[in-house]
Design an enzyme around this catalytic site. Structure first.
Site, short mmCIF file in Angstrom:
data_model
loop_
_atom_site.label_atom_id
_atom_site.label_comp_id
_atom_site.label_asym_id
_atom_site.label_seq_id
_atom_site.Cartn_x
_atom_site.Cartn_y
_atom_site.Cartn_z
N HIS A 182 1.56 -12.42 13.49
CA HIS A 182 2.29 -12.63 14.28
C HIS A 182 2.44 -14.31 14.76
O HIS A 182 3.04 -14.86 15.42
CB HIS A 182 2.64 -12.02 15.60
CG HIS A 182 3.81 -11.82 16.41
ND1 HIS A 182 4.93 -12.30 15.97
CD2 HIS A 182 4.25 -11.06 17.40
CE1 HIS A 182 6.00 -12.25 16.61
NE2 HIS A 182 5.73 -11.32 17.58
N THR B 124 0.95 -1.16 0.16
CA THR B 124 0.15 0.02 -0.09
C THR B 124 0.85 1.35 0.03
O THR B 124 1.55 1.30 0.80
CB THR B 124 -0.78 0.04 1.19
OG1 THR B 124 -1.61 1.32 1.10
CG2 THR B 124 -0.17 -0.21 2.44
#
Length: 478
Positions: A449, A397
């Site tokens: 994560h 992005t």
């Protein structure tokens, strides 16, 4: 996708142009009643939760009726246009007789022209603007027929004839409400037929249901006059219907924006996000961009910093393949992808979309530039297909185009990493022991994560930064 109402008239139903979509909004009609259409001709443009899509008709014929106007949201599987495949307007009269006969069985000797005209006034016209009486509503949502029949009280039956031959009895027009609103009403025990709708075109909203549920709760508490809680709940609902139109604008959440909101909420509260940052000198990368613009092999292609950033990320993924993965919660597995479908976030008038370049890891720099150019131009035109936005593995992005230094991007559902690129600015930088003006930017890498730990995420981000600082590494590392 199509059904026959008689020997010559066919209904074209709203298809599921993506995977599991339930509705779409009609943006524009390209044909009108009386127009001749051919197999494969585009008849309308619709907006789904993922993109704007043009719908082709699957047969030849003459358009008889457009069931819904532009701007109407229609459920998948609902007929939106009828076509006379016999090709003649005169065939319209016998096609409408089956609809007219049940409504007027007491007039078998009536001239054929009159029954053909009556349905146009009483049934067809309301359907044309997106809504109809009970019979047409049953055609729009047949799967809800049993639920509607159970919800209509006996006192709501009046005037016309029902389907069992009892003259003088018929159901009221079916209340207009979306499936989630109907479920809410059912859960709260609210009868939709007694609600006065406040939504556009007479659609019952969630606020209407909640407002109707308040007096229901109050009446249930009559034996205990001291209970005043339901009455106190009224002010919380009232503002939804009495806002100041001169000072506020309310925009329905639908289409791409609705899907994006749902996806981002799901991602933010499902995947544990970690974001790392690095500020890097990209002066050499900017010089390489200018050189590539003059290269014969890159003539006519989109060459900009994003191209080299995308290539740098692909190289970093090649060096650290475990980052290109997905978390399968149902099977409790990490799915490592041996391909990279590189998503590029694009801001469009309909909202943020993320089409992706399939098998980007296998493309040369000119091929990657060509794919980026096609992706951007298609997104700007609003023609990105649902297939182009499915199956992404990682995303870039570029918030720098808005002058933003960096951000903490949210993962696209099903992806493990997203790279945000900040604005490239001329800044004082220590270069070869001296402070000099250099082209500098900040990169931010967010990752899931659960499957990407700090070491792996740091290696990927460090590799991207190293390549942009010394773009010659594109040759040695690729």
């Amino acid at each position: 996708m199509t059904t026959m109402t008689d020997a010559s008239v066919r209904e074209f139903k709203m298809p599921d142009v993506g995977e599991g979509l339930t509705e779409a909004e009609i943006l524009k009609w390209y044909v009108q009643p009386g127009d001749t259409v051919t197999d494969g001709q585009v008849v309308c443009e619709v907006e789904t939760a993922k993109a704007a899509v043009e719908l082709p008709i699957p047969y030849d014929g003459v358009v008889r009726e457009l069931r819904f106007p532009e701007g109407t949201t229609v459920d998948v599987g609902t007929a939106i246009i009828t076509v006379d495949v016999a090709g003649g307007a005169a065939a319209g009269t016998p096609a409408e007789q089956p609809e007219a006969e049940p409504a007027a069985p007491a007039q078998p000797a009536a001239a054929p022209a009159r029954p053909a005209e009556e349905p146009k006034k009483e049934v067809r016209q309301p359907v044309l603007v997106g809504y109809g009486v009970a019979t047409s509503s049953t055609k729009r949502r047949p799967r809800k027929g049993a639920e509607t029949a159970a919800a209509v009280p006996a006192q709501a039956i009046q005037t016309e004839q029902n389907g069992h031959g009892h003259a003088g009895l018929a159901e009221k027009p079916r209340p207009l409400a979306k499936p989630p609103v109907r479920k809410l009403a059912k859960d709260l025990g609210v009868d939709l037929t007694v609600i006065t709708p406040s939504g556009p075109d007479g659609v019952i909203t969630r606020e209407d249901v909640h407002a109707a549920a308040v007096p229901t709760a109050a009446s249930a508490a009559v034996p205990e006059p001291a209970v005043a809680a339901p009455a106190a709940a009224r002010p919380a609902v009232a503002p939804a219907a009495t806002y100041d139109g001169a000072r506020e604008t309310r925009v329905p959440v639908k289409g791409v924006r609705k899907a994006t909101a749902a996806a981002m909420v799901g991602s933010a509260f499902t995947a544990p996000h970690v974001t790392e940052f690095v500020t890097v000198d990209v002066t050499r990368t900017m010089k390489l961009v200018e050189e590539l613009k003059q290269d014969k092999e890159m003539q006519g292609l989109r060459v900009n910093p994003l191209l080299l950033i995308a290539k740098a990320l692909l190289v970093a993924i090649k060096r650290n393949p475990d980052v290109n993965a997905a978390w399968d919660e149902a099977n409790q597995e990490i799915v490592r992808k041996h391909y990279v479908n590189l998503g590029i976030a694009a801001a469009t008038p309909r909202g943020l979309i993320v089409p992706n370049i399939k098998d980007a890891q296998a493309k040369t720099l000119p091929q990657l530039a060509e794919s980026l150019g096609e992706l951007v131009s298609t997104a700007r035109e609003g023609k990105t297909s649902p297939a182009a936005m499915q199956g992404g593995t990682v995303t870039i992005t570029n918030v720098g185009v808005f002058g933003v230094d960096t951000g903490t991007p949210i993962l696209n559902p099903g992806e493990s990493a997203i790279l945000a690129v900040g604005a490239i600015k001329l800044q004082p930088w220590v270069h070869k022991g001296k402070v000099k003006p250099r082209q500098v930017t900040t990169l931010a890498l967010s990752f899931d994560h659960r499957l990407v730990d700090g070491e792996l995420g740091s290696k990927v981000l460090a590799d991207v930064a190293a390549i942009l600082e010394q773009p010659k590494r594109l040759i040695t590392w690729a």
